[in-house]
Design an enzyme around this catalytic site. Structure first.
Site, PDB file in Angstrom:
ATOM      1  CB  ALA A 142      -0.931  -0.032   1.210  1.00  0.00           C
ATOM      2  CG  ASN A 210       1.822  -6.529   6.387  1.00  0.00           C
ATOM      3  OD1 ASN A 210       2.537  -7.453   6.720  1.00  0.00           O
ATOM      4  ND2 ASN A 210       0.538  -6.487   6.677  1.00  0.00           N
ATOM      5  CG  HIS A 240       0.824   4.004   4.156  1.00  0.00           C
ATOM      6  ND1 HIS A 240       0.805   3.591   5.468  1.00  0.00           N
ATOM      7  CD2 HIS A 240       0.000   3.166   3.500  1.00  0.00           C
ATOM      8  CE1 HIS A 240       0.006   2.537   5.593  1.00  0.00           C
ATOM      9  NE2 HIS A 240      -0.497   2.266   4.403  1.00  0.00           N
TER      10      HIS A 240
HETATM   11  N1  LIG Z   1       2.021  -5.892   2.130  1.00  0.00           N
HETATM   12  C1  LIG Z   1       1.027  -5.056   2.332  1.00  0.00           C
HETATM   13  O1  LIG Z   1       1.093  -3.877   2.017  1.00  0.00           O
HETATM   14  C2  LIG Z   1      -0.237  -5.565   2.937  1.00  0.00           C
HETATM   15  C3  LIG Z   1      -1.397  -4.796   2.896  1.00  0.00           C
HETATM   16  C4  LIG Z   1      -2.539  -5.312   3.432  1.00  0.00           C
HETATM   17  C5  LIG Z   1      -2.550  -6.546   4.055  1.00  0.00           C
HETATM   18  N2  LIG Z   1      -1.403  -7.251   4.113  1.00  0.00           N
HETATM   19  C6  LIG Z   1      -1.361  -8.555   4.798  1.00  0.00           C
HETATM   20  O2  LIG Z   1      -1.744  -9.580   3.906  1.00  0.00           O
HETATM   21  C7  LIG Z   1      -2.412 -10.619   4.617  1.00  0.00           C
HETATM   22  C8  LIG Z   1      -3.763 -10.880   3.987  1.00  0.00           C
HETATM   23  O3  LIG Z   1      -4.563  -9.709   4.052  1.00  0.00           O
HETATM   24  P1  LIG Z   1      -6.126  -9.765   3.736  1.00  0.00           P
HETATM   25  O4  LIG Z   1      -6.613  -8.376   3.720  1.00  0.00           O
HETATM   26  O5  LIG Z   1      -6.388 -10.644   2.572  1.00  0.00           O
HETATM   27  O6  LIG Z   1      -6.650 -10.485   5.062  1.00  0.00           O
HETATM   28  P2  LIG Z   1      -8.022 -11.278   5.254  1.00  0.00           P
HETATM   29  O7  LIG Z   1      -8.250 -11.336   6.718  1.00  0.00           O
HETATM   30  O8  LIG Z   1      -9.095 -10.716   4.397  1.00  0.00           O
HETATM   31  O9  LIG Z   1      -7.694 -12.749   4.709  1.00  0.00           O
HETATM   32  C9  LIG Z   1      -6.758 -13.584   5.308  1.00  0.00           C
HETATM   33  C10 LIG Z   1      -7.146 -15.027   5.007  1.00  0.00           C
HETATM   34  O10 LIG Z   1      -6.122 -15.884   5.475  1.00  0.00           O
HETATM   35  C11 LIG Z   1      -6.709 -16.958   6.206  1.00  0.00           C
HETATM   36  N3  LIG Z   1      -5.738 -17.436   7.190  1.00  0.00           N
HETATM   37  C12 LIG Z   1      -5.378 -16.870   8.369  1.00  0.00           C
HETATM   38  N4  LIG Z   1      -4.468 -17.618   9.000  1.00  0.00           N
HETATM   39  C13 LIG Z   1      -4.229 -18.686   8.193  1.00  0.00           C
HETATM   40  C14 LIG Z   1      -3.391 -19.819   8.294  1.00  0.00           C
HETATM   41  N5  LIG Z   1      -2.624 -20.033   9.383  1.00  0.00           N
HETATM   42  N6  LIG Z   1      -3.379 -20.719   7.277  1.00  0.00           N
HETATM   43  C15 LIG Z   1      -4.168 -20.541   6.181  1.00  0.00           C
HETATM   44  N7  LIG Z   1      -5.008 -19.490   6.053  1.00  0.00           N
HETATM   45  C16 LIG Z   1      -5.039 -18.577   7.040  1.00  0.00           C
HETATM   46  C17 LIG Z   1      -7.955 -16.385   6.827  1.00  0.00           C
HETATM   47  O11 LIG Z   1      -8.906 -17.394   7.146  1.00  0.00           O
HETATM   48  C18 LIG Z   1      -8.444 -15.458   5.716  1.00  0.00           C
HETATM   49  O12 LIG Z   1      -9.287 -16.117   4.796  1.00  0.00           O
HETATM   50  C19 LIG Z   1      -2.494 -10.154   6.076  1.00  0.00           C
HETATM   51  O13 LIG Z   1      -1.466 -10.720   6.839  1.00  0.00           O
HETATM   52  C20 LIG Z   1      -2.309  -8.663   5.981  1.00  0.00           C
HETATM   53  O14 LIG Z   1      -1.734  -8.115   7.150  1.00  0.00           O
HETATM   54  C21 LIG Z   1      -0.265  -6.800   3.556  1.00  0.00           C
END
Ligand SMILES: NC(=O)c1ccc[n+]([C@@H]2O[C@H](COP(=O)([O-])OP(=O)(O)OC[C@H]3O[C@@H](n4cnc5c(N)ncnc54)[C@H](O)[C@@H]3O)[C@@H](O)[C@H]2O)c1
Length: 289
Positions: A142, A210, A240
């Site tokens: 992001a 993140n 950000h």
């Molecule tokens: N890099 C970035 O800029 C950035 C931005 C936003 C989110 N993220 C990260 O990306 C990840 C996903 O974000 P999102 O918005 O899709 O979240 P979300 O909550 O919508 O989806 C996460 C999914 O992962 C599943 N999950 C959780 N733990 C698990 C495990 N141990 N094994 C298998 N599946 C599992 C959940 O059931 C859910 O379906 C998060 O960790 C979030 O912090 C990163």
């Protein structure tokens, strides 16, 4: 082949059937939530991509995604997913990054990580990717400006500061908020909630920050990268601002993110960044850095 007859040449020319088929990269996605679902729906349309496996701790989410896809990947556990994928995409949680990365690299496969905070709490994973000669892809997520920070890091960087401003609702449930018993509902004006290093920030706000981890890896590391988190009740955006100073001069970027429709913690640009990274991996034209 000078002097060869037409017939001889045609024997040497492969028929259409002999030509290598359009080779597709087999991809497995761990985490079928906001990012994983949007990513899967977009990249299955890329001609060089085949989504072969989905995994989610909540199987219903994987099933819900499966019925929206025209290809029909298998719903499997982490080990099987790694087995049948060439590129593993993690879009689940910081807590599984270590396990997924170690298993993926030991199998000699490539990995794209969205829960980047999980990398800076386990820095040996960067070395492991090198040792096993595997690619580790970390999308910009992001924030904008990672390209400039990458370039700047070839020279000397003196300071990196990230200021993240979010609506209080987007910070709900973060360990730092819970531990310090902060009541986000009482915030009526822009308030600094947290100041510290990126390393401290990813533990305090694992689902929110993140970008601090990606910025640290591109720049001067998680201990030296400074992070400020601000709650703004009058904002509906995740903002950000990064400021980087070094031998190259000074860089400032401000990214005003709209949240993704299904998850206020995740900026829509992060979803697009994940899709764009896969496009870069499988595509032949690569722009930036
Ligand atoms: N890099 C970035 O800029 C950035 C931005 C936003 C989110 N993220 C990260 O990306 C990840 C996903 O974000 P999102 O918005 O899709 O979240 P979300 O909550 O919508 O989806 C996460 C999914 O992962 C599943 N999950 C959780 N733990 C698990 C495990 N141990 N094994 C298998 N599946 C599992 C959940 O059931 C859910 O379906 C998060 O960790 C979030 O912090 C990163």
């Amino acid at each position: 082949m000078l002097g060869a007859s037409y017939d001889e040449l045609s024997l040497l020319t492969p028929s259409t059937q002999d030509l290598a088929p359009n080779i597709k990269m087999n991809i497995g996605i761990i985490g079928c939530g906001t990012i994983g679902s949007e990513l899967a729906k977009s990249i299955e349309k890329f001609k060089d991509v085949s989504i072969v496996a989905l995994c989610d701790v909540d199987e219903e989410k994987a099933k819900r995604l499966l019925i929206q896809l025209s290809t029909k990947p298998q719903i499997v556990g982490i080990d099987r997913l790694i087995e049948i994928s060439e590129l593993v995409i993690e879009s689940a949680s910081k807590h599984i990054v270590k396990e997924v990365a170690e298993k993926t690299f030991y199998k000699g496969k490539d990995l794209m990580i969205m829960s980047v905070g999980g990398i800076i709490s386990n820095e040996h994973l960067l070395k492991l990717a090198e040792e096993k000669n595997c690619n580790l892809y970390i999308p910009s997520g992001a924030i904008c400006g990672i390209d400039g920070v990458n370039s700047a890091s070839i020279g000397k960087i003196n300071s990196v500061t990230l200021t993240t401003t979010k609506p209080p609702k987007a910070l709900e449930g973060a360990p730092y908020i819970v531990k310090n018993n902060l009541n986000l509902n009482t915030i009526t004006k822009k308030t600094i909630i947290f100041e510290g290093s990126a390393l401290e920030a990813v533990d305090a706000f694992p689902a929110n920050i993140n970008v601090a981890a990606s910025l640290s890896i591109a720049g001067i590391g998680a201990e030296k990268t400074k992070v400020k988190i601000v709650a703004d009740p009058n904002s509906s955006k995740n903002m950000h601002e990064i400021v980087v100073e070094g031998d190259f001069g000074k860089l400032t970027t401000v990214t005003e993110n709209l949240p993704s429709p299904n998850n206020p913690k995740t900026s829509y640009l992060a979803v697009l960044s994940a899709i764009s990274m896969v496009k870069k991996i499988v595509g032949n034209v690569k722009v930036g850095n």
